[in-house]
Design an enzyme around this catalytic site. Structure first.
Site, PDB file in Angstrom:
ATOM      1  N   HIS A  95       0.848  -1.180   0.000  1.00  0.00           N
ATOM      2  CA  HIS A  95       0.000   0.000   0.000  1.00  0.00           C
ATOM      3  C   HIS A  95       0.888   1.235   0.000  1.00  0.00           C
ATOM      4  O   HIS A  95       2.032   1.200   0.472  1.00  0.00           O
ATOM      5  CB  HIS A  95      -0.894   0.034   1.249  1.00  0.00           C
ATOM      6  CG  HIS A  95      -1.959  -1.028   1.269  1.00  0.00           C
ATOM      7  ND1 HIS A  95      -2.957  -1.090   0.322  1.00  0.00           N
ATOM      8  CD2 HIS A  95      -2.173  -2.060   2.127  1.00  0.00           C
ATOM      9  CE1 HIS A  95      -3.755  -2.119   0.595  1.00  0.00           C
ATOM     10  NE2 HIS A  95      -3.297  -2.729   1.679  1.00  0.00           N
ATOM     11  N   CYS A 137      -0.236   2.395  -4.462  1.00  0.00           N
ATOM     12  CA  CYS A 137      -1.045   3.586  -4.699  1.00  0.00           C
ATOM     13  C   CYS A 137      -0.246   4.828  -4.319  1.00  0.00           C
ATOM     14  O   CYS A 137       0.647   4.787  -3.465  1.00  0.00           O
ATOM     15  CB  CYS A 137      -2.336   3.543  -3.887  1.00  0.00           C
ATOM     16  SG  CYS A 137      -3.514   2.283  -4.430  1.00  0.00           S
TER      17      CYS A 137
END
Length: 259
Positions: A95, A137
């Site tokens: 992430h 991301c």
């Protein structure tokens, strides 16, 4: 000086291709609030096979804490001799947000991945390519894309220098799965769009193309072949993704077979 000053390609004639560190994060401690990253283990396996085929000595770590990640990066920079290597590579999958990357228990700043490999820090990699591939991301924005319609038919090498000075930050290639501020897509079974595209293109073209040209082809392949399909949720239906390729390379990088 691992290559002549005016050389147009990096030296690929060392005895080893180089080290590749893969940092894969699938599960996270509950305090982070993050769910499991399904599909990332497939990315890990595919990218490990790719870099082994490219001649790298690959080391894989899964679900490390922030402290462990920092230790592995510093060991690669300061505890590893790269003198007999053409280059180094790192793949980080997790992430992420605009300026941070998440590990199992917390985050690190993005710059930590790169700063220890600058030429004044890691001397045995000075003048050699440092390659980074980041699947994460960089925000929550979605790229709805735009429809394009067709409107009409269709130097000489200077070998006289014994030394020369370079700044400390050249020779980096940093390939992000998405552009700043945007979401990066990953399938639960097939893995992320970016890693699938990277494996597909490099696996076909590494024998004849330079790496920066291949990364342009990776981006094109991903843009053309991937689009989200979520007809029950129009907000995330038909979304596209663009990779971000940041290069301070001063020569071409080739991954052609050594033998």
């Amino acid at each position: 000086m691992p290559v002549q000053r005016d050389a147009v390609r990096y030296d690929g004639n060392h005895s080893q291709r180089g080290h590749c560190l893969i940092l894969n994060h699938r599960i996270f401690d509950s305090n982070t609030g993050f769910s499991e990253r399904h599909g990332t283990d497939r990315d890990r396996d595919q990218v490990q096979k790719l870099f082994e085929n490219l001649g790298f000595k690959v080391t894989v770590h899964n679900n490390l804490t922030a402290g462990q990640v920092k230790a592995e990066i510093q060991d690669l920079a300061f505890g590893t001799d790269h003198s007999d290597c053409d280059m180094m590579a790192m793949v980080f999958m997790s992430h992420g947000e605009q300026d941070i990357l998440w590990c199992r228990d917390g985050h690190i700043k993005v710059e930590f991945l790169f700063q220890s490999f600058q030429s004044d820090q890691c001397k045995s990699l000075a003048g050699k390519p440092k390659l980074f591939f980041i699947q994460a991301c960089r925000g929550e924005r979605l790229d709805n894309g735009v429809t394009l319609e067709r409107s009409r038919p269709t130097v000489e090498t200077d070998s006289g220098y014994l030394s020369h000075r370079n700044p400390v930050a050249p020779d980096f290639l940093i390939c992000w799965s998405t552009v700043p501020g945007y979401y990066s897509w990953r399938g639960n079974f097939n893995g992320s769009w970016f890693i699938q595209s990277l494996v597909h293109v490099l696996g076909k073209e590494y024998t004849h193309e330079d790496l920066l040209s291949m990364m342009i082809n990776v981006n094109r392949y991903m843009i053309i072949n991937f689009e989200s399909i979520c007809p029950t949720n129009l907000r995330v239906h038909g979304i596209k993704q663009t990779a971000s390729i940041v290069a301070t390379l001063m020569r071409k990088v080739y991954l052609t077979p050594k033998y």
